[in-house]
Write a protein that holds these residues in place. Structure first.
Motif, PDB file in Angstrom:
ATOM      1  N   ILE A  46       1.694   2.126   7.369  1.00  0.00           N
ATOM      2  CA  ILE A  46       2.126   2.188   8.781  1.00  0.00           C
ATOM      3  C   ILE A  46       3.229   1.615   8.922  1.00  0.00           C
ATOM      4  O   ILE A  46       4.055   2.004  10.145  1.00  0.00           O
ATOM      5  N   THR A  47       4.116   0.814   8.221  1.00  0.00           N
ATOM      6  CA  THR A  47       5.229   0.359   8.521  1.00  0.00           C
ATOM      7  C   THR A  47       6.469   0.846   7.669  1.00  0.00           C
ATOM      8  O   THR A  47       7.723   0.743   7.524  1.00  0.00           O
ATOM      9  N   SER A  48       5.959   2.109   7.002  1.00  0.00           N
ATOM     10  CA  SER A  48       6.895   3.399   6.366  1.00  0.00           C
ATOM     11  C   SER A  48       7.714   3.899   7.182  1.00  0.00           C
ATOM     12  O   SER A  48       7.436   3.737   8.502  1.00  0.00           O
ATOM     13  N   PRO A  49       8.765   4.466   6.781  1.00  0.00           N
ATOM     14  CA  PRO A  49       9.577   5.214   7.891  1.00  0.00           C
ATOM     15  C   PRO A  49       8.943   6.189   8.652  1.00  0.00           C
ATOM     16  O   PRO A  49       7.751   6.877   8.263  1.00  0.00           O
ATOM     17  N   ALA A  50       9.144   6.516   9.946  1.00  0.00           N
ATOM     18  CA  ALA A  50       8.352   7.469  10.791  1.00  0.00           C
ATOM     19  C   ALA A  50       8.274   8.946  10.331  1.00  0.00           C
ATOM     20  O   ALA A  50       7.147   9.420  10.416  1.00  0.00           O
ATOM     21  N   TRP A  91      -9.073   3.156  15.059  1.00  0.00           N
ATOM     22  CA  TRP A  91      -8.582   2.080  14.524  1.00  0.00           C
ATOM     23  C   TRP A  91      -9.035   0.600  14.996  1.00  0.00           C
ATOM     24  O   TRP A  91      -8.515  -0.327  14.506  1.00  0.00           O
ATOM     25  N   HIS A 104      -1.806   8.752   7.217  1.00  0.00           N
ATOM     26  CA  HIS A 104      -2.021   7.354   7.523  1.00  0.00           C
ATOM     27  C   HIS A 104      -3.476   7.399   8.199  1.00  0.00           C
ATOM     28  O   HIS A 104      -4.514   6.476   7.796  1.00  0.00           O
ATOM     29  N   HIS A 110       1.567  10.855  10.176  1.00  0.00           N
ATOM     30  CA  HIS A 110       0.802  10.089  10.979  1.00  0.00           C
ATOM     31  C   HIS A 110      -0.937  10.657  10.657  1.00  0.00           C
ATOM     32  O   HIS A 110      -1.665   9.711  10.457  1.00  0.00           O
ATOM     33  N   ASP A 126       8.860   8.640  -0.253  1.00  0.00           N
ATOM     34  CA  ASP A 126       7.742   7.872   0.657  1.00  0.00           C
ATOM     35  C   ASP A 126       6.357   8.652   0.729  1.00  0.00           C
ATOM     36  O   ASP A 126       5.350   8.043   0.321  1.00  0.00           O
ATOM     37  N   ASP A 177      -1.284  -1.357   6.005  1.00  0.00           N
ATOM     38  CA  ASP A 177      -0.232  -1.782   6.517  1.00  0.00           C
ATOM     39  C   ASP A 177       1.120  -1.523   6.063  1.00  0.00           C
ATOM     40  O   ASP A 177       2.091  -0.988   6.511  1.00  0.00           O
ATOM     41  N   ALA A 178       1.026  -1.316   4.625  1.00  0.00           N
ATOM     42  CA  ALA A 178       2.299  -0.672   3.881  1.00  0.00           C
ATOM     43  C   ALA A 178       2.406   0.800   4.437  1.00  0.00           C
ATOM     44  O   ALA A 178       3.708   1.167   4.603  1.00  0.00           O
TER      45      ALA A 178
END
Length: 253
Positions: free
Chosen positions: A206-210, A182, A162, A159, A216, A203-204
């Motif tokens: 924050i939509t990746s695996p947690a 944000w 990101h 996080h 990654d 967007d890519a």
């Protein structure tokens, strides 16, 4: 800390070969700070130090350096704090002295000067170069978390990565933004094709695996370096060889 009489304390941890690491510590004057932080320039550090935001608040400022040693990329954590905080710090961590130049006495003006210096350091906005280096350091930390199975810490640092990407985009494309965090990203950033491309990259991210895996993290690095080249290429000035070496070390790890 500015001024010949300002006193400081240096505390660090060398995380060598992914072992637990060794704490190192020492007092220093402001006049010596350049000598200590010269690890950035010819002292073995691959990149300038990252202003560490993950370290516990011990009353000072932390820095992380990536150092080439033994054919591997090693992590060196340094902590700079006022001399007035030394006794408190040593009650919390075990240290070994690096430099010791204790003051005859610690004056009120020196304490105030140190506090002002640390407050200014903490509040100063990061440049695009600093944010790029933050990505590079966090990627090394994340790979370590993944290897050690530290999923909760990996989640937190992912996080952070990101957020650093968001901050890099805002610093490059909306440096005078009146909005915190944000908020209003689309309204401020998506005004140009370059901005819309940056938001697609974000967007890519924050939509990746947690909780990421190594692939990654590598994809995130590729995105942010390409993003930097498009939005603030001057942030890469003088870092091309270092980044090439950095990627090579990651491949060999």
């Amino acid at each position: 800390m500015e001024g010949e009489d300002a006193e400081g304390f240096l505390l660090g941890r060398v995380d060598a070969a992914d072992r637990g690491g060794e704490f190192v510590a020492g007092r220093l004057r402001a006049a010596d700070r350049g000598r200590v932080l010269a690890v950035q320039h010819g002292g073995g550090a691959l990149l300038p130090g990252w202003r560490d935001t993950t370290v516990a608040d011990l009353g000072g400022a932390g820095f992380v350096f990536l150092v080439q040693y033994g054919g591997r990329l090693q992590q060196v954590d340094l902590y700079l704090a006022p001399a007035s905080r030394v006794s408190t710090i040593l009650r919390r961590v075990t240290g070994k002295t690096l430099l010791e130049r204790p003051p005859a006495q610690i004056t009120t003006s020196q304490i105030e000067q140190a506090r002002a210096c640390l407050a200014a350091q903490a509040s100063r906005p990061k440049s695009c170069t600093e944010l790029l280096i933050e990505h590079l350091v966090l990627a090394v930390l994340l790979r370590k978390r993944i290897q050690r199975g530290q999923r909760f810490v990996a989640y937190a640092e992912w996080h952070m990565l990101h957020t650093a990407t968001k901050d890099l985009i805002k610093t490059a494309l909306a440096p005078a933004s009146r909005f915190w965090g944000w908020y209003q990203l689309r309204e401020e950033i998506a005004l140009t094709p370059v901005g819309r491309g940056c938001l697609a990259d974000l967007d890519a991210a924050i939509t990746s695996p947690a909780v990421p895996d190594a692939s990654d993290v590598n994809a995130a690095l590729d995105r942010v370096i390409a993003l930097t080249e498009r939005t603030c290429p001057n942030a890469l000035d003088g870092l091309a060889d270092a980044i090439t070496a950095y990627r090579t070390y990651l491949e060999l790890a």
